[in-house]
Design an enzyme around this catalytic site. Sequence first.
Site, mmCIF file in Angstrom:
data_model
loop_
_atom_site.group_PDB
_atom_site.id
_atom_site.type_symbol
_atom_site.label_atom_id
_atom_site.label_comp_id
_atom_site.label_asym_id
_atom_site.label_seq_id
_atom_site.Cartn_x
_atom_site.Cartn_y
_atom_site.Cartn_z
ATOM 1 N N SER A 214 0.795 -1.164 0.034
ATOM 2 C CA SER A 214 0.143 -0.047 -0.103
ATOM 3 C C SER A 214 0.670 1.197 0.133
ATOM 4 C CB SER A 214 -1.024 -0.046 1.205
ATOM 5 O OG SER A 214 -1.867 0.807 1.160
ATOM 6 N N GLU A 335 -9.318 -5.839 -3.462
ATOM 7 C CA GLU A 335 -8.597 -4.803 -2.297
ATOM 8 C C GLU A 335 -9.642 -3.883 -1.716
ATOM 9 O OE1 GLU A 335 -5.470 -4.009 -2.041
ATOM 10 O OE2 GLU A 335 -4.314 -4.771 -3.907
ATOM 11 N N HIS A 409 -7.552 -5.939 0.565
ATOM 12 C CA HIS A 409 -6.246 -5.194 0.690
ATOM 13 C C HIS A 409 -5.467 -5.558 1.944
ATOM 14 C CE1 HIS A 409 -3.807 -1.525 0.228
ATOM 15 N NE2 HIS A 409 -3.949 -1.141 1.118
#
Length: 512
Positions: A214, A335, A409
């Site tokens: 991320s 995600e 995610h």
Amino acid sequence: MYLLSLLTTIWIAYAAAQNPGLLVPTQQGNVVGTLVAPTVRQFLGIPYAVAGRWEAPVLPARRSAPLTADKFGDSCIQTNSPADLEFLKLTASVVPNGTESEDCMSVNVWAPSINRKQKTAVMIWIYGGAFMFGTSNLPTYDGRFIVRDNDDVTVVTFNYRLNIFGQPNAPQLVNATASQNFGLLDIDAAVQWVHDNIANFGGDPDRIILFGQSAGGAAVDAYTFAHPDSTFVKGVIEHSGSVSGGTNLLDNLPINPVSWTNVSNVVGCGLIPDAGQLACMKKVPGRTLEDAVVSTNGAFGLVQDNITNFGDVNTRAASGRFLKVPLLVGSTANEGDIFAVGDELLSPLGFAPPFLTELTADLLTQIGFTCPQGVTAQHRLDAGVTTWRYQYQAVFRDISTRPDLRAWHASELPIVFGTYNQSTEIAKTPVEIALSRYMQSAWVAFARDPQNGLRNFGWPTYAPTTNSLIQLGNFFNQSSATFGRGADIDFTCSNITTLLAISAGVASLLTP
């Protein structure tokens, strides 16, 4: 006091003598670790830099006595907004007895015991959290299992400054020769510290890779643009984040002083961006400052300083102006699940409506992650860089407090680190164990030899129209990989404007 210090030093020396390899010299003095497993040495909370508020990091002073490195250092001060706390809750990512402070720049090392292979490859992990929250101290990022179960590897994690402390977006700090992306400067300092000291822990300073997820993936990508001629880093792994993939969820503006001004006003430092305001803000207690960030809903994204983060990053990417080292890049299949559910639980609706939640999540996944990672991969291919691309598709019920989520995610991280099954209610499965071992083996193969490790592992290098997209843990092979075409999952990426319009329409349906 002197006697106590002397006795402590004698005890540390005795303990280290009983367990060779636990007393390690660094440039700032000796550190003493622990044998966290029979074959794994652990060193926690070693300072790699110090800095005043909104100042560049510098090396810590040399210590006269050994440092007992048996516990994590403080986390950097977090933005504990409702959305961030909900994300941590859904991911079961709670820091046990975690403390936060501005004195937070520390590094953690997991190294093989000295009876195992030394001069190992080194994997440096950078955590995510939108540059607003995050810490290396999460149980998910415990590096012991990678080192325990794989030879020829050392794992390093560290903390870096975040939110208003990491990139304040302060008008007074705009300077063509200096950066106010202090979190990125911390990352640079940590990589430098590892390069300069890791040999003493048994790592090879000539075999370092970066990997992050991320915002951590974006930070890894940013490092390749800020250090195009680096000789330290030999490969990079970017999980679900980049700065060079076009559309991205992370702010990337020249400067956004609105949040700075709002916080300054709330804490009594006024609205005028002068030297007096900056001096006042430097005196505000850290937690008070962060509480004001939360109360004003402040967002402190990376600044385009053209030093650590570039305004013309897409042009640089297209022209190949970055560190040309092998890349493993990818994302998860779903995600957006965790964001869509979290946002809707916090909305006036108070629940996540079926169908609309999945539709919202799928659009977010495509716009914010799948397409940007595909563009990042293509830029590397165009520059002749050896590239692999994956999509994580596995679903395991024990790694979230919401077992109905799909491949959300960050859901791959407990599998990569081997820290899955933190849940006490849902048992791990043989398939989960097998996929974790498979992915760890692949990541370590890349770390050992970024150019050829994955070729020897049996993975094809990426090309969008060939069966070279590495699909991890899907229905057809839950314990390892199948191979598909990147062009298939990128099919809609040439129509981002249309996807954004559809996303806006769906969002309007979720407004009560």
